[in-house]
Design an enzyme around this catalytic site. Structure first.
Site, PDB file in Angstrom:
ATOM      1  N   HIS A  31       0.822  -1.206   0.000  1.00  0.00           N
ATOM      2  CA  HIS A  31       0.000   0.000   0.000  1.00  0.00           C
ATOM      3  C   HIS A  31       0.858   1.260   0.000  1.00  0.00           C
ATOM      4  O   HIS A  31       1.644   1.493   0.928  1.00  0.00           O
ATOM      5  CB  HIS A  31      -0.882  -0.024   1.247  1.00  0.00           C
ATOM      6  CG  HIS A  31      -1.819   1.117   1.383  1.00  0.00           C
ATOM      7  ND1 HIS A  31      -1.825   1.945   2.495  1.00  0.00           N
ATOM      8  CD2 HIS A  31      -2.795   1.580   0.569  1.00  0.00           C
ATOM      9  CE1 HIS A  31      -2.771   2.849   2.360  1.00  0.00           C
ATOM     10  NE2 HIS A  31      -3.383   2.663   1.202  1.00  0.00           N
ATOM     11  N   ARG A  32       0.736   2.055  -1.072  1.00  0.00           N
ATOM     12  CA  ARG A  32       1.576   3.248  -1.271  1.00  0.00           C
ATOM     13  C   ARG A  32       3.057   2.858  -1.239  1.00  0.00           C
ATOM     14  O   ARG A  32       3.907   3.601  -0.733  1.00  0.00           O
ATOM     15  CB  ARG A  32       1.272   4.324  -0.232  1.00  0.00           C
ATOM     16  CG  ARG A  32      -0.199   4.682  -0.123  1.00  0.00           C
ATOM     17  CD  ARG A  32      -0.491   5.709   0.961  1.00  0.00           C
ATOM     18  NE  ARG A  32      -1.909   5.713   1.308  1.00  0.00           N
ATOM     19  CZ  ARG A  32      -2.449   6.350   2.331  1.00  0.00           C
ATOM     20  NH1 ARG A  32      -1.666   7.065   3.138  1.00  0.00           N
ATOM     21  NH2 ARG A  32      -3.745   6.289   2.586  1.00  0.00           N
ATOM     22  N   GLU A  66       0.748  -0.453  -4.659  1.00  0.00           N
ATOM     23  CA  GLU A  66      -0.307   0.499  -4.958  1.00  0.00           C
ATOM     24  C   GLU A  66       0.264   1.903  -4.850  1.00  0.00           C
ATOM     25  O   GLU A  66       1.176   2.160  -4.056  1.00  0.00           O
ATOM     26  CB  GLU A  66      -1.463   0.299  -3.957  1.00  0.00           C
ATOM     27  CG  GLU A  66      -2.655   1.207  -4.164  1.00  0.00           C
ATOM     28  CD  GLU A  66      -2.668   2.406  -3.224  1.00  0.00           C
ATOM     29  OE1 GLU A  66      -3.637   3.184  -3.283  1.00  0.00           O
ATOM     30  OE2 GLU A  66      -1.704   2.575  -2.447  1.00  0.00           O
ATOM     31  N   ASP A  93      -0.941   6.358  -5.506  1.00  0.00           N
ATOM     32  CA  ASP A  93      -2.035   7.311  -5.676  1.00  0.00           C
ATOM     33  C   ASP A  93      -1.629   8.393  -6.668  1.00  0.00           C
ATOM     34  O   ASP A  93      -0.499   8.886  -6.624  1.00  0.00           O
ATOM     35  CB  ASP A  93      -2.381   7.961  -4.333  1.00  0.00           C
ATOM     36  CG  ASP A  93      -2.775   6.938  -3.291  1.00  0.00           C
ATOM     37  OD1 ASP A  93      -3.840   6.326  -3.440  1.00  0.00           O
ATOM     38  OD2 ASP A  93      -1.999   6.735  -2.328  1.00  0.00           O
ATOM     39  N   HIS A 119      -0.952  10.936  -2.097  1.00  0.00           N
ATOM     40  CA  HIS A 119      -2.255  10.491  -1.624  1.00  0.00           C
ATOM     41  C   HIS A 119      -3.229  11.632  -1.353  1.00  0.00           C
ATOM     42  O   HIS A 119      -4.366  11.627  -1.804  1.00  0.00           O
ATOM     43  CB  HIS A 119      -2.097   9.654  -0.345  1.00  0.00           C
ATOM     44  CG  HIS A 119      -3.403   9.214   0.244  1.00  0.00           C
ATOM     45  ND1 HIS A 119      -4.106   9.980   1.157  1.00  0.00           N
ATOM     46  CD2 HIS A 119      -4.141   8.106   0.039  1.00  0.00           C
ATOM     47  CE1 HIS A 119      -5.226   9.357   1.488  1.00  0.00           C
ATOM     48  NE2 HIS A 119      -5.266   8.217   0.823  1.00  0.00           N
ATOM     49  N   GLU A 159      -4.219   3.967  -8.137  1.00  0.00           N
ATOM     50  CA  GLU A 159      -5.448   4.563  -7.623  1.00  0.00           C
ATOM     51  C   GLU A 159      -5.491   6.033  -7.999  1.00  0.00           C
ATOM     52  O   GLU A 159      -4.573   6.790  -7.670  1.00  0.00           O
ATOM     53  CB  GLU A 159      -5.559   4.420  -6.109  1.00  0.00           C
ATOM     54  CG  GLU A 159      -6.852   5.049  -5.585  1.00  0.00           C
ATOM     55  CD  GLU A 159      -7.015   4.992  -4.075  1.00  0.00           C
ATOM     56  OE1 GLU A 159      -7.870   5.746  -3.553  1.00  0.00           O
ATOM     57  OE2 GLU A 159      -6.296   4.220  -3.421  1.00  0.00           O
ATOM     58  N   LYS A 202      -6.982   9.499  -7.291  1.00  0.00           N
ATOM     59  CA  LYS A 202      -7.618  10.188  -6.168  1.00  0.00           C
ATOM     60  C   LYS A 202      -8.402  11.418  -6.638  1.00  0.00           C
ATOM     61  O   LYS A 202      -7.917  12.184  -7.471  1.00  0.00           O
ATOM     62  CB  LYS A 202      -6.567  10.646  -5.154  1.00  0.00           C
ATOM     63  CG  LYS A 202      -5.664   9.548  -4.616  1.00  0.00           C
ATOM     64  CD  LYS A 202      -6.412   8.520  -3.805  1.00  0.00           C
ATOM     65  CE  LYS A 202      -6.915   9.072  -2.498  1.00  0.00           C
ATOM     66  NZ  LYS A 202      -7.488   8.005  -1.633  1.00  0.00           N
ATOM     67  N   ASP A 208       0.272  -2.058   4.321  1.00  0.00           N
ATOM     68  CA  ASP A 208       1.462  -1.227   4.525  1.00  0.00           C
ATOM     69  C   ASP A 208       2.697  -2.087   4.767  1.00  0.00           C
ATOM     70  O   ASP A 208       3.820  -1.611   4.598  1.00  0.00           O
ATOM     71  CB  ASP A 208       1.273  -0.318   5.744  1.00  0.00           C
ATOM     72  CG  ASP A 208       0.247   0.785   5.517  1.00  0.00           C
ATOM     73  OD1 ASP A 208      -0.269   0.909   4.379  1.00  0.00           O
ATOM     74  OD2 ASP A 208      -0.052   1.520   6.487  1.00  0.00           O
TER      75      ASP A 208
END
Length: 280
Positions: free
Chosen positions: A43-44, A70, A72, A85, A144, A146, A270
C-alpha cells in the site's frame, strides 16, 4: 504392460496411500493443489517501512517481494500526473497547499521523506511516468486515481501514460486502475477496456448489495472494500458475480492472517512482510 503387472502396481499404490506416510503425502499434494495464490499488494509502496508514495517505498516493496505495489495519482496545476495520496502536500512534505494549485516544479522541490524519518530526507514526489518507467517488468502496479473530479481530463492522461509505454495490453504488464469514484472507473474502462479496473468501497455497516455488485459487473474486475467489511459471505458473493477482491488496508499481522484464512484474492497492506500465504 501385462494385466497381472498392472493389477500388482495398482494394489501397491493402494497400500502405499493407506499407510500414514502415504496418506500424508497424498494430503500434502491436495493441499498444494488447493493452495490459493493471494496477491501481496504493498500500500503506497511498503509504506510501513519507507515514506509512502516515494521511490524508496516502491523499491522496498520490490525488495520484500510483494507482487504489486499500490500508488495514488493526482494532477499538478500544469497537468503533470504526480504520485501523492492527499489533495494537499501538507501531511507528507515540508510544503503547504493543494496539489492542483502547485506546478510540477514547485512540487518537485518538496521533501517527501523527512516526515517519515531522517534516513529518507530528500525523497521526492515522483511522477506516474517515472514510476512506470522504473518498475515496468519488475512489479505489478495498482494505480489509484484520487479525487478525479478535481482534475478534468485525468482519465485520458492516465490512459495516455499507459498506452505510450505499451502497458495497456491485457495480462501483460500487471496494471490495475482503481478509484473510489465509480464514475471515473467507468470512464477509464471505456477508454482502455483491456486494462483491469477496480472499485474501491469505503466502510459501510450495511455492506454491499447484490444489485450494486451486479452494476459493477458491467465494467469492473475487482471490488475492493475496507477490510472490516470482508467476510465469507461477501467474498462468496463477489466471486459469484465473476469478480475478485483486494481488501484494504492491513496494518497488523492479525488482520493479514484473518484475510489469508478467508481466502481473499489479494491483500493491500502497509507491511508486505505480514502477507505470506505459505506460512504454517
Amino acid at each position: 504392460m501385462n494385466k497381472k503387472l498392472r493389477i500388482g502396481l495398482f494394489m501397491a499404490l493402494l497400500l502405499f496411500t493407506s499407510l500414514p506416510f502415504g496418506t500424508a503425502m497424498a494430503e500434502e499434494e491436495v493441499t498444494k493443489k488447493e493452495q490459493k495464490q493471494v496477491l501481496n499488494i504493498a500500500h503506497r509502496g511498503a509504506s510501513g517501512h519507507a515514506p509512502e508514495n516515494t521511490m524508496a517505498a516502491f523499491e522496498k516493496s520490490v525488495d520484500m517481494k510483494a507482487d504489486m505495489f499500490e500508488l495514488d495519482v493526482q494532477m499538478s496545476k500544469d497537468g503533470e500526473l504526480v504520485v501523492i495520496h492527499d489533495t494537499t502536500v501538507d501531511r507528507t512534505t515540508n510544503g503547504t497547499g493543494a496539489v492542483k494549485d502547485l506546478t510540477y516544479e514547485e512540487i518537485r522541490e518538496l521533501d517527501a521523506g523527512s516526515h517519515f524519518s531522517d534516513e529518507f530526507t530528500g525523497e521526492k514526489i515522483p511522477t506516474l511516468g517515472e514510476v512506470l518507467d522504473e518498475y515496468r517488468g519488475k512489479s505489478g502496479i495498482l494505480i489509484e486515481v484520487k479525487s478525479p473530479s478535481l482534475y478534468p481530463g485525468i482519465a485520458e492522461k492516465v490512459a495516455d501514460e499507459l498506452t505510450s509505454r505499451n502497458m495497456d495490453k491485457p495480462n501483460n504488464n500487471k496494471i490495475i486502475v482503481q478509484s473510489f469514484d465509480h464514475d471515473f472507473v467507468q470512464t477509464f474502462h471505456s477508454l482502455l477496456p483491456s486494462v483491469p479496473v477496480g472499485v474501491l468501497i469505503s466502510y459501510n455497516p450495511f455492506g454491499i448489495s447484490d444489485s450494486l455488485l451486479s452494476e459493477f459487473t458491467e465494467y469492473a474486475d475487482y471490488v475492493n472494500p475496507n477490510k472490516d467489511m470482508m467476510d465469507a459471505s461477501l467474498l462468496e458473493r463477489i466471486h459469484s458475480f465473476g469478480m475478485e477482491t483486494h481488501p484494504w488496508t492491513v496494518r497488523s499481522q492479525e488482520a493479514a492472517d484473518s484475510l489469508l484464512q478467508l481466502g481473499v484474492d489479494g491483500i493491500i497492506t502497509d507491511y508486505p512482510d505480514y502477507v505470506d500465504p505459505h506460512k504454517p
